[in-house]
Design a protein around this motif. Structure first.
Motif, PDB file in Angstrom:
ATOM      1  N   ALA A 129       0.847  -1.205   0.000  1.00  0.00           N
ATOM      2  CA  ALA A 129       0.000   0.000   0.000  1.00  0.00           C
ATOM      3  C   ALA A 129       0.882   1.254   0.000  1.00  0.00           C
ATOM      4  N   VAL A 130       1.962   1.225   0.779  1.00  0.00           N
ATOM      5  CA  VAL A 130       2.896   2.360   0.801  1.00  0.00           C
ATOM      6  C   VAL A 130       3.547   2.518  -0.570  1.00  0.00           C
ATOM      7  N   ARG A 131       3.930   1.402  -1.172  1.00  0.00           N
ATOM      8  CA  ARG A 131       4.544   1.458  -2.506  1.00  0.00           C
ATOM      9  C   ARG A 131       3.584   2.051  -3.537  1.00  0.00           C
ATOM     10  N   LEU A 132       2.302   1.680  -3.445  1.00  0.00           N
ATOM     11  CA  LEU A 132       1.303   2.239  -4.358  1.00  0.00           C
ATOM     12  C   LEU A 132       1.153   3.743  -4.121  1.00  0.00           C
ATOM     13  N   LEU A 133       1.099   4.151  -2.872  1.00  0.00           N
ATOM     14  CA  LEU A 133       1.005   5.582  -2.568  1.00  0.00           C
ATOM     15  C   LEU A 133       2.232   6.329  -3.084  1.00  0.00           C
TER      16      LEU A 133
END
Length: 191
Positions: A74-78
């Motif tokens: 999720a952090v990588r997507l953000l």
């Protein structure tokens, strides 16, 4: 010798055919985009989809029932989406979502929220600077400084911290900013 020349010709032809197919595929994708852009609602739809992606990724990051790997993704997507809407959440989870320390080589990659915030840029710098006022914990302070220095430079970060010290602050906030200025991420020795 004749076989070698024939094989070379076949390879050249195969490369040419491959290039033609790639160009045709790119041309087809380009046509689809042109058609989509002709629709006045297309950009609105895309922006709405992107907003939903950001909100979903934030929700996934906040949900502690999710595995660490899911939250890291999720952090990588953000990070890829680079939406300022995610800054507050990323700052909150800055030191809470941590990759495996044995696999990661630097503080910034061990804490992927740092990289996401650095990629978001100036909105993250403003929020990180504000957060530094109330951050006593050294690791968190270092991570916030990595965000600021990653977007700006050490020189600009040092200037910003010195300017922040001129504000009306309480003793604790002033001490926190002085500690940030003394950090190896900012101090003159590390320039």
């Amino acid at each position: 010798m004749k076989l070698h020349i024939t094989i070379s010709r076949v390879l050249v032809l195969a490369c040419l055919v491959s290039c033609l197919f790639r160009q045709a595929a790119a041309s087809e994708a380009s046509k689809e985009l042109v058609e989509a852009l002709a629709d006045p609602k297309y950009m609105e739809k895309r922006l709405e989809e992107r907003k939903k992606e950001v909100q979903s990724a934030i929700a996934v990051l906040k949900d502690e029932a999710n595995t660490l790997e899911v939250r890291l993704n999720a952090v990588r997507l953000l990070r890829l989406l680079r939406d300022p809407e995610s800054v507050d959440t990323l700052v909150f989870y800055l030191d809470k979502v941590r990759a495996d320390k044995f696999l990661e080589k630097s503080l910034a990659t061990m804490y992927p929220c740092v990289l996401a915030l650095r990629d978001i840029g100036i909105p993250a710098v403003h929020r990180a600077l504000k957060e530094l006022h109330d951050t006593k914990e050294e690791t968190r302070r270092s991570l916030l400084l990595l965000v600021i220095v990653g977007v700006q430079s050490k020189k600009v970060a040092k200037f910003m911290l010195n300017e922040a010290l001129k504000l009306d602050l309480n003793d604790t906030q002033r001490a926190n900013l002085r500690a940030a200025l003394a950090s190896p991420y900012i101090s003159a020795e590390s320039e």
